[in-house]
Structure formats: C-alpha cells, structure tokens
Design a protein around this motif. Structure first.
Motif, PDB file in Angstrom:
ATOM      1  N   PHE A  97       0.790  -1.148   0.024  1.00 38.64           N
ATOM      2  CA  PHE A  97      -0.041  -0.016  -0.072  1.00 38.64           C
ATOM      3  C   PHE A  97       0.818   1.151   0.026  1.00 38.64           C
ATOM      4  O   PHE A  97       0.504   2.364  -0.813  1.00 38.64           O
ATOM      5  CB  PHE A  97      -0.923  -0.040   1.281  1.00 38.64           C
ATOM      6  CG  PHE A  97      -1.912   0.937   1.445  1.00 38.64           C
ATOM      7  CD1 PHE A  97      -2.992   1.326   0.497  1.00 38.64           C
ATOM      8  CD2 PHE A  97      -1.618   2.227   2.116  1.00 38.64           C
ATOM      9  CE1 PHE A  97      -3.642   2.285   0.325  1.00 38.64           C
ATOM     10  CE2 PHE A  97      -2.456   3.347   2.280  1.00 38.64           C
ATOM     11  CZ  PHE A  97      -3.625   3.356   1.118  1.00 38.64           C
ATOM     12  N   LEU A 154      -4.869  -2.254  -3.855  1.00 34.11           N
ATOM     13  CA  LEU A 154      -5.374  -1.355  -2.884  1.00 34.11           C
ATOM     14  C   LEU A 154      -5.152   0.150  -3.150  1.00 34.11           C
ATOM     15  O   LEU A 154      -5.882   1.110  -3.331  1.00 34.11           O
ATOM     16  CB  LEU A 154      -5.237  -1.602  -1.683  1.00 34.11           C
ATOM     17  CG  LEU A 154      -6.500  -2.304  -0.724  1.00 34.11           C
ATOM     18  CD1 LEU A 154      -6.267  -2.880   0.595  1.00 34.11           C
ATOM     19  CD2 LEU A 154      -7.787  -1.285  -0.712  1.00 34.11           C
ATOM     20  N   ASP A 192      -7.302   3.209  -4.923  1.00 31.42           N
ATOM     21  CA  ASP A 192      -7.450   4.519  -4.055  1.00 31.42           C
ATOM     22  C   ASP A 192      -7.742   5.860  -5.198  1.00 31.42           C
ATOM     23  O   ASP A 192      -8.683   6.573  -4.825  1.00 31.42           O
ATOM     24  CB  ASP A 192      -6.361   4.977  -3.167  1.00 31.42           C
ATOM     25  CG  ASP A 192      -6.361   5.880  -2.077  1.00 31.42           C
ATOM     26  OD1 ASP A 192      -7.520   6.274  -2.110  1.00 31.42           O
ATOM     27  OD2 ASP A 192      -5.365   6.505  -1.677  1.00 31.42           O
ATOM     28  N   ALA A 200     -11.410  -1.473  -4.402  1.00 29.65           N
ATOM     29  CA  ALA A 200     -10.706  -1.099  -3.312  1.00 29.65           C
ATOM     30  C   ALA A 200     -11.252  -2.478  -2.385  1.00 29.65           C
ATOM     31  O   ALA A 200     -10.616  -2.855  -1.754  1.00 29.65           O
ATOM     32  CB  ALA A 200     -11.108   0.190  -2.557  1.00 29.65           C
TER      33      ALA A 200
END
Lengths: 335, 328
Positions: free
Chosen positions: B240, B257, B261, B272
């Motif tokens: 991330f 992820l 975003d 997500a």
C-alpha cells in the motif's frame, strides 16, 4: 520504588545507544545518498560534494557517528532536514502534537466503545450479543487499517460528504497554533468554529486507527469482567443486598479496570510510535508519515533524529506503564 | 456421590486422555471458530495453489477494450465477475493470483523470523548470564523501533522486491519470538523433568532439544499462527505504501488497494473492496485458528475434551497484548 525507577532509567541508556547505532548503520546502508535524492537529475559531482560537505557527510563514518551523538545528547540538537532545511526539532514540535492528538482520539474511541461492549458481553456471557462482540473484535484486528481508512473515507467523505477526508484543519484556515495541539489551540483561542473543524478532521482517522485497540479493549474487558464476577468479594457484595448496579460499578468494573489500564498504556505507546499507514491514508501531518517520506528522501538527519525520538517516547511510555501498574495494583511487587 | 468418588472423578478428568496433541486436536475439532478458521485458511491455500486453473483470465492480461468509453475501470459484469482495473485486467483473476503472493511471502517471512527468534530466544533462555543479556538487549533495541518503520527501512535499504519484503517482515518478527521463547524456556528450565534429565547425566544440548524445547513450543505455535495474520497485513501495508513487488503489475493485494485509491472518487469502490475483503478473510482465518489453538493448547484446560465448560475467562494472551509489530 524510587530505586526501581532509577535502575530502569539507567537500563534505557544502552538501549537508546543501541538504537542510535542501529539507525546510523542502517541509514548508511540505504542505497543512494541525500544529495542525490535532493538534487535529482540536476546533480553534478560538484553540487553533490558541496551538499555532502555542508552536512558533514564527507567525514569518516565514526566521526559522523560521534558528532551525531555529541550533538544529540550534549546539545539536544538533532540537526537540519536535508529536504526542507528546517531543524529536525522544529519539525518534531510541529508533528508530534498531531500524532499525539490522533493517538488520543483513537484511544478515546476505543475506550468509549470497547469498555461498554466488553462489559455487556461478559454480563450476557454465551448470548448472541456476546458471540457477536467476539466476532466483531476478531474482525477489528483482522481489517488492515489502510483498508478501513479507505472505506471510511469513501463512505463519509466521498459519498455522504459529512466529514473531511484529509489533513488536520480546513486547508483555507489561517489560525494561530500556539501549542500545535489544534484542539487545545481552538479552546485557548476561544474559537468554537475552529474546534468543530478540528474535531471533524479527527473523527475518521481516529476510528481507523482505533479499530485495533477497540478490538483488544473489548476482549480484555470481557475477560476481566468474567474473571472478577466470580470473585468472593463480588458474591459478598451481592449477598449483603447491594443493588446490582452498584455491585457492577463499585466492585466488578473497578477491579476489572486493572488489566484494562495496562492495555491502555501499552496500546497508547504503540499508537504514539507513529501511525504510518493511518497518517498516509488521511494525509495527517504526523511523525509516522514524515519518517516514511524521509526514508524515501534519504533525509539522514530526519531519520536519525526522528527514529531516536520515537524510540525514546516508546521506552518512556513503557516505563510509565510499568510504574503506574505497580501504583494501581499494590499486589504487584517490582523487582 | 461420596467425596472419594468425586475426587476420583476429578483425577480422571484431569488426566490427559491421549497426549498433548491428540488432546488439543480433539478440543480444536469442537471449536466452531477454529473450524471456520481452518475453512478460510484452507480455501486460501487451495486458491493460492490452483490460481492458474481457477482464474478465468491471466492476471496481467491488459485489455483496454474492457474499460468504459471514457477510459475508466468498469464494474462487475458477466465477463468480469468483479470488474476490471484501470488497465482492463480482470480483477477476479488478480485476486486469486494475489493469494499466492500473500501466502508465500507470509509463510517465508514468519518461518524465517520464527526460526531466528527461536534460536536467539532458546539460547538466551537456556545459557543465561552474559549471553542472555546481550541477546535480549539487542532484541529490546529492535523492539524500540516501530515495527512497520523498521520493515519500510529494510525494504528501502535492500531494494524493492519479493525476497526483500520477506526478509523485512521476517526480521520484525524475530524479537517477538525471541522474547516469547526465552520466557517459555526459562519457565521450563526449572521443571522437575529437567532436573531429572540433568541428574541422569544428559548433555546440555540434549536437554535443550529433547526436553525443554518441545515443552516450550505451544505458545510459539499459537504466536506463529497469529504472526501469519500480522504478516499478511504487513505485506499488504508495504504494498500500500508503494513498497510492494518491483513490478507494479504484480497482483499483490496491498498494491492493488493503492491503485484503487485513485479511482475512489469516480466510484470504483469494488476495486478497493475486493482486495480488501480478500486480505480480511485470509487474516481472519489465521486469527481464528490462532485463537482456537491457544484455547486448545492451554495446559490449564488439558484433559477436558469439551466436557466441562470453564467458568473462568480466557487468560489475556500474547496476541492481545502485542508488544510490537502491529501495523498502525
């Protein structure tokens, strides 16, 4: 008691020395150099040499380490950021309050929800509510913070537009911040608008960061209340005819708070040591995201000073937890 | 029932029915939470092994025609069950392949962290004295640095890549296991059976390996399972933060992820949610097994194969009082 504290403080010295050495060796193992990270493609051998000279990076490593130690311990001078040219101590003064505010917000959320949840789960032991609280707390420790943060941001900021999603205050606000604790500042300035704005910014990050402590507090409270409930003094209190409410409040919850208070201390120490992910998701200007950026920027002074600072905070908070545990619980003898 | 009968019955109940492991297994089988955990982790492993058979598309197959007219990712459809990402890659296939990365990285990281921690902890606990102080002070130093920052720093120092992530997450686990095992070994060292072994002239190494370690292992096994859960979260956290596998096209859940975003504003929530749910289910599985194992291996509950309900609460445990390593 005093002897214990003094001895523990002495024990901190080798640990902190070790941390300083470890951090020093590690940052010099990082590939690339601050000069390169700073100058990027415009770097010439001359400009690199100049930056290295300016920050003393051309000296032998042991000289650099010794100077770093002398400056840090002797003058409490953590150096200057190579990226922003601001003193590291200045950055810490600005950013640590943000981290503290976030940590306290997260802890407040965890306690306000976790203690009642755990208490009623134990009261209704084996019931549907009890099982749901267990599942709920398992979910709490299984959800990655950044995922929860993204979802909260999507629902409450993007979709509903109820709460802001980034930063500590409205980007257009021009307020004075005497203490850098924005909530405290708003109160000191007597500005209810600013207070509300600050609190609104704090809500989502606190919930995201508080999810793990919430789960832990719930489980510990439940376990502690279950334990205490079977104690003789609780039975005595019931037998002498105290109303159930008073038994719960004065005898059960009071004693159950002992293990909970330890957890609160330990968790707060963890939260203070930099909520890197939460601060990244919510663009929160705290210590964690700052140090993460410093790693990418090869900002040696920031890393040396910042990680040292966090290590000091962490060990000191742990020490306070140990001491307060002994104070709260006289049955524990420190040895 | 006479007093003698009651006592006899109690002794019978206390008596182990079939060794520690048989006992633990029997109790584990009756724990619905642990069974659910085994189911989750089992599916996770099966998906990781058979991803190439189960996935309808290649996880790296770019199909720009699958994007919407204005170039945005599209949601679930008959062709793409969970939609496609910003490059038109099939999200469902990417999730299935992502299980491989999480499982392998987690397993290697935890087992390497565990073996190193085991070595340090058992030596410190058994040898004692100066060696003990030296090792444990070094572990304290590592513990004083926030776990995730340590991992980020290690990846930054070693360079981005799969094995670097494994090393970084593994190293953050070393002090946790070392402390746990040292405590456990110290407790076992004073037991009568160790004294007996010493009395018959067994050698020190022999005592450590055949008497102390096997008895000190059960908290390590519990912690190992829970560490798998934390490792999966940490790996995703590194992804991330942009420190995932070198190739950004790798279907690693955390990396997916981050990329999602950017599309939250345009409403691509599924990008997500799907990797997020995958992480949660895998982590949940390991946490449930860990919880179940802790109860099953608890010596206080030994010999009671679910016949008696414990009146006392479960003791506060290692996982709930994390000393370090929790990613915040």
């Amino acid at each position: 008691m005093l002897r214990f504290i003094v001895r523990r403080l002495f024990l901190l010295v080798p640990i902190l020395l070790g941390v300083s050495l470890l951090v020093f060796v590690w940052i010099h193992l990082l590939p690339g150099s601050p000069a390169q990270a700073l100058l990027g493609e415009r770097a010439t051998p001359q400009s690199i040499a100049q930056i290295n000279h300016q920050f003393g990076l051309d000296k032998p490593l042991y000289v650099q380490y010794w100077r770093y130690l002398v400056e840090t311990v002797g003058h409490l001078n953590l150096g200057t950021s190579i990226k922003t040219f601001r003193p590291v101590t200045f950055e810490i003064e600005n950013r640590f309050p943000a981290t503290v505010e976030l940590a306290l917000g997260a802890m407040a959320f965890a306690l306000a929800v976790g203690i009642p949840l755990g208490f009623f789960a134990a009261k209704k032991y084996g019931s549907f509510f009890d099982h749901s609280s267990l599942i709920f707390s398992l979910l709490g420790i299984s959800i990655p913070i950044f995922f929860l943060g993204l979802i909260l941001k999507y629902i409450f900021a993007v979709r509903l537009g109820w709460l802001p999603s980034i930063g500590r205050e409205d980007v257009l606000a021009t307020r004075s911040h005497p203490t850098n604790f924005y909530i405290l500042d708003a109160i000191l300035n007597g500005d209810p608008g600013a207070l509300w704005d600050t609190i609104k910014h704090l809500i989502l990050p606190s919930i995201a960061l508080g999810s793990i402590p919430l789960a832990i507090v719930t489980r510990i409270t439940r376990a502690a209340v279950l334990d205490v409930q079977n104690e003789d003094y609780v039975r005595t209190a019931r037998a002498k005819g105290l109303p159930p409410f008073q038994v719960d409040q004065r005898h059960v919850l009071r004693n159950a708070l002992l293990p909970i208070s330890t957890i609160i201390g330990l968790q707060t120490g963890l939260l203070l040591s930099g909520a890197v992910l939460t601060e990244t998701v919510f663009a929160w200007p705290g210590v964690g995201s700052w140090l993460k950026d410093a790693i990418f920027d090869r900002d040696y002074p920031v890393l040396q000073g910042g990680i040292m600072f966090l290590a000091v905070v962490f060990v000191v908070v742990n020490l306070i937890v140990d001491i307060s545990y002994a104070v709260i619980n006289p049955r524990i003898r420190l040895s | 029932m006479s007093v003698a009968e009651i006592e006899a019955r109690e002794i019978q109940l206390e008596a182990p029915t079939g060794g520690l492991w048989a006992d633990a297994w029997a109790r584990l089988r009756r724990n619905p939470g642990a069974l659910a955990g085994f189911f989750l982790v089992g599916s996770f492993v099966v998906i990781a092994i058979f991803a190439s058979v189960m996935a309808p598309y290649s996880p790296t197959h770019v199909d720009l025609n699958a994007l919407s007219a204005n170039g945005l990712p599209t949601g679930p459809s008959w062709q793409h069950w969970v939609g496609v990402d910003q490059l038109g890659r099939d999200e469902f296939s990417r999730i299935l392949y992502g299980a491989r990365y999480s499982l392998v990285i987690g397993l290697v990281a935890v087992s390497s962290g565990l073996s190193l921690g085991l070595l340090f902890g058992s030596v410190a606990g058994y040898v004692g004295g100066f060696v003990d102080s030296l090792i444990m002070r070094f572990m304290d130093v590592m513990l004083a640095i926030p776990g995730l920052l340590l991992a980020i720093g290690l990846v930054a120092a070693l360079g981005q890549g799969l094995w670097q992530i494994m090393v970084a997450v593994g190293i953050t686990n070393v002090p946790i296991f070392a402390r746990l095992l040292r405590g456990s070994v110290l407790a076992q060292r004073e037991q009568d059976f160790v004294l007996a072994a010493r009395a018959v002239g067994a050698r020190r190494r022999g005592i450590l390996f055949s008497h102390i370690l096997p008895n000190a292992m059960s908290p390590v096994i519990v912690q190992g399972t829970l560490a798998m859960a934390t490792a999966i979260i940490d790996v995703a956290g590194l992804g991330f933060l942009g420190l995932g596998p070198q190739d950004p096209g790798t279907p690693e859940w955390g990396t997916m992820l981050t990329q999602a975003d950017q599309y939250l504003e345009s409403g691509a929530l599924y990008l997500a949610v799907s990797p997020g749910i995958a992480i949660v289910l895998a982590v949940l599985g390991f946490n449930m097994i860990g919880d179940g194992l802790r109860e099953a291996l608890d010596p206080k509950l030994r010999g009671r194969v679910g016949k008696f309900k414990e009146a006392k609460a479960e003791p506060p445990d290692g996982r709930l009082v994390p000393e370090v390593g929790e990613s915040a």
